[in-house]
Design an enzyme around this catalytic site. Structure first.
Site, PDB file in Angstrom:
ATOM      1  N   GLU A  96      -1.752  -4.623   7.478  1.00  0.00           N
ATOM      2  CA  GLU A  96      -0.295  -4.631   7.675  1.00  0.00           C
ATOM      3  C   GLU A  96       0.100  -4.088   9.047  1.00  0.00           C
ATOM      4  O   GLU A  96       1.135  -4.458   9.586  1.00  0.00           O
ATOM      5  CB  GLU A  96       0.385  -3.769   6.599  1.00  0.00           C
ATOM      6  CG  GLU A  96       0.972  -4.603   5.491  1.00  0.00           C
ATOM      7  CD  GLU A  96       1.764  -3.803   4.463  1.00  0.00           C
ATOM      8  OE1 GLU A  96       2.149  -4.417   3.467  1.00  0.00           O
ATOM      9  OE2 GLU A  96       2.004  -2.599   4.643  1.00  0.00           O
TER      10      GLU A  96
ATOM     11  N   HIS B 193     -26.094  -8.442  -2.568  1.00  0.00           N
ATOM     12  CA  HIS B 193     -26.593  -9.521  -3.424  1.00  0.00           C
ATOM     13  C   HIS B 193     -25.537 -10.601  -3.635  1.00  0.00           C
ATOM     14  O   HIS B 193     -25.665 -11.441  -4.506  1.00  0.00           O
ATOM     15  CB  HIS B 193     -27.067  -8.934  -4.760  1.00  0.00           C
ATOM     16  CG  HIS B 193     -28.191  -7.959  -4.569  1.00  0.00           C
ATOM     17  ND1 HIS B 193     -29.517  -8.283  -4.760  1.00  0.00           N
ATOM     18  CD2 HIS B 193     -28.180  -6.666  -4.130  1.00  0.00           C
ATOM     19  CE1 HIS B 193     -30.270  -7.225  -4.478  1.00  0.00           C
ATOM     20  NE2 HIS B 193     -29.477  -6.240  -4.098  1.00  0.00           N
TER      21      HIS B 193
ATOM     22  N   LYS C  97       8.674 -12.893  -0.384  1.00  0.00           N
ATOM     23  CA  LYS C  97       9.742 -12.363  -1.246  1.00  0.00           C
ATOM     24  C   LYS C  97      10.920 -13.334  -1.263  1.00  0.00           C
ATOM     25  O   LYS C  97      11.470 -13.625  -2.321  1.00  0.00           O
ATOM     26  CB  LYS C  97      10.220 -10.996  -0.732  1.00  0.00           C
ATOM     27  CG  LYS C  97       9.199  -9.895  -0.891  1.00  0.00           C
ATOM     28  CD  LYS C  97       9.797  -8.558  -0.480  1.00  0.00           C
ATOM     29  CE  LYS C  97       8.727  -7.487  -0.424  1.00  0.00           C
ATOM     30  NZ  LYS C  97       9.170  -6.260   0.222  1.00  0.00           N
TER      31      LYS C  97
HETATM   32  O1  PA5 Z   1       3.335  -0.354   3.889  1.00  0.00           O
HETATM   33  C1  PA5 Z   1       4.391  -0.688   3.379  1.00  0.00           C
HETATM   34  O2  PA5 Z   1       5.447  -0.201   3.782  1.00  0.00           O
HETATM   35  C2  PA5 Z   1       4.463  -1.646   2.205  1.00  0.00           C
HETATM   36  O3  PA5 Z   1       3.265  -2.235   1.903  1.00  0.00           O
HETATM   37  C3  PA5 Z   1       4.984  -0.902   1.004  1.00  0.00           C
HETATM   38  O4  PA5 Z   1       4.129   0.170   0.749  1.00  0.00           O
HETATM   39  C4  PA5 Z   1       5.075  -1.757  -0.257  1.00  0.00           C
HETATM   40  O5  PA5 Z   1       5.706  -2.957   0.026  1.00  0.00           O
HETATM   41  C5  PA5 Z   1       5.857  -1.004  -1.321  1.00  0.00           C
HETATM   42  O6  PA5 Z   1       7.137  -0.722  -0.866  1.00  0.00           O
HETATM   43  P1  PA5 Z   1       8.104   0.284  -1.601  1.00  0.00           P
HETATM   44  O7  PA5 Z   1       7.460   1.618  -1.629  1.00  0.00           O
HETATM   45  O8  PA5 Z   1       9.354   0.272  -0.785  1.00  0.00           O
HETATM   46  O9  PA5 Z   1       8.344  -0.224  -3.004  1.00  0.00           O
END
Ligand code: PA5
Length: 447
Positions: A289, A310, A424
């Site tokens: 990310e 393996h 989303k």
């Molecule tokens: O790194 C990030 O910000 C995202 O991956 C969030 O952790 C994930 O989308 C969950 O978001 P939230 O805590 O707002 O529900």
């Protein structure tokens, strides 16, 4: 050895001195931007100082709540997705005993996760389990609007209120969310749930050292003070200098960027301890990310050896030469297990009789390293003295700091995740969310 060391000796045939010194200058600049808070996404740098800024009163409150939960619950349900669950899952799995639960438990609640997927089957099975067990819940969402945990919380809130009644249910629900924004914050205020705040300047994937990670880890019975202290020790090293000889985070970040530029597009994080599987999953989110944007970034993959030797071993040894490996190499485990002798010796393994299993595993690690290096796969070794709260804290901060340096060196903002929004939008449109009418028609035509 008092802290994690990065062994780059097996990069020798892949990276020359000139590349190292050119990269040192780039990482120096990334370090300057990070420490002076002048780089991209600098409003999300709250994680940098967490190990030294977490207040003793907050840590004490987390420990007190963990104790309370231990008395009221056999299970602690942690609802969250992405950064809101991977950190705690990684630490709990790394430190836990795989079979404790089958033995009747550790004396601490067993941690189960929910809302990290949309599986009806998974959540139905979980609710069946919750019928039979005493439990409490943490609902974790920084934005407070993420669909997966919100749906799971609807299901579990209904269940817990029916099981215990509204008043008792409220005492069993802990909300971890933004200080003032989002639907979860509103709901927590209306219902009077105990709440913990995720600081504004800490993004989800950097939040394991906030209550997001610390509450579940404490409930599972692990020492959060030692975890934070381990992170602090790595911070002390990481902040001072970007010199590759002094700062393992800088060295790792530099090596990754040199390898990427030489066509190594995939990094495989390797552990020879299966309990580190979720450390790998947490790392995949952190690096994927943070760096995978603007059509750039190393693709983070992961394996646990020797199991995956393996299955994936063939590709790594012999497939497309776009890979490099980073191996988490840990010291000896505390439990002692030696290979038994066998008078028959039908399997021909008596030459190993009396040898510790961890020594066999180590030779497998070293043999694999040499085979893969010979096959054209550069190898970075992260040498961690032990798997303990302290050293897992150390490793977490190491990966976080290195990720920020690496992202800056790559030229991206390591703290945003614009690409996560696209699925989303489509999901909402296909689900017929009000406001998405035009997209709903367009997308349905394409199916
Ligand atoms: O790194 C990030 O910000 C995202 O991956 C969030 O952790 C994930 O989308 C969950 O978001 P939230 O805590 O707002 O529900």
């Amino acid at each position: 050895m008092t802290h994690l060391e990065v062994d780059i000796s097996k990069l020798e045939s892949f990276i020359d001195d000139q590349a190292w010194s050119a990269m040192q200058a780039e990482v120096d600049e990334s370090h300057r931007q990070l420490v002076s808070r002048s780089g991209k996404g600098n409003d999300f740098l709250g994680w940098v100082d967490l190990p030294v800024q977490l207040e003793a009163s907050l840590l004490a409150r987390i420990q007190a709540d963990a104790e309370k939960i231990r008395h009221m619950a056999e299970l602690f349900v942690v609802i969250g997705i992405g950064g809101s669950y991977l950190g705690s899952k990684a630490v709990i799995e790394a430190l836990g005993n795989e079979f404790e639960d089958l033995e009747g438990g550790s004396g601490h609640p067993y941690i189960v996760f929910a809302g990290e997927n949309l599986s009806e089957r998974y959540h139905a099975h979980l609710l069946e389990l919750l019928d039979k067990k005493e439990y409490a819940v943490a609902v974790i969402s920084k934005s407070g609007t993420t669909t997966e945990p919100a749906i799971a919380f609807r299901l579990i809130r209904k269940h817990i209120e029916e099981k215990y009644g509204k008043e008792e249910a409220r005492k069993r629900i802990f909300a971890i969310t933004d200080a003032s924004r989002g639907a979860l914050k509103k709901l927590a205020d209306v219902e009077g749930y105990a709440t913990y705040v995720i600081p504004d300047d800490v993004g989800g994937r950097y939040s394991v050292l906030t209550p997001v990670g610390l509450l579940p880890i404490a409930v599972a019975g692990f020492d959060i003070l030692s975890l934070v202290d381990g992170a602090k020790k790595m911070r002390d090293v990481a902040m001072k200098s970007a010199d590759f000889k002094l700062n393992p985070c800088a060295l790792y970040a530099g090596a990754r960027n040199i390898l990427l530029r030489s066509g190594k597009f995939v990094e495989i994080l390797v552990a020879f301890e299966p309990s580190l599987l979720y450390v790998i999953e947490w790392w995949k989110q952190l690096y994927g990310e943070s760096e995978g944007k603007e059509h750039q970034g190393i693709f983070p993959a992961g394996v646990t050896f020797t199991s995956d030797l393996h299955s994936m071993g063939q590709y790594i040894q012999d497939g497309m030469r776009i890979l490099f490996e980073t191996v988490i190499s840990v010291g000896e485990p505390s439990s002692l297990l030696v290979v038994p002798g066998d008078p028959e010796n039908l399997d021909g393994l008596n030459f190993l009789s009396g040898m510790r299993l961890s020594d066999v595993n180590r030779q497998a690690e070293l043999g694999t390293m040499l085979a893969h290096v010979d096959g054209g796969v550069p190898n970075i070794r992260l040498v961690l003295p032990a798997v303990s709260e302290h050293y897992i804290g150390h490793l977490i901060y190491f990966f976080e700091f290195a990720c920020a340096l690496s992202g800056y060196t790559l030229g991206v903002n390591p703290f945003d995740q614009p690409g996560v929004e696209d699925y989303k939008k489509n999901m909402f449109a296909l689900l017929g969310k009000p406001g998405f009418e035009k997209e709903t028609v367009n997308l349905r035509k394409r199916l």
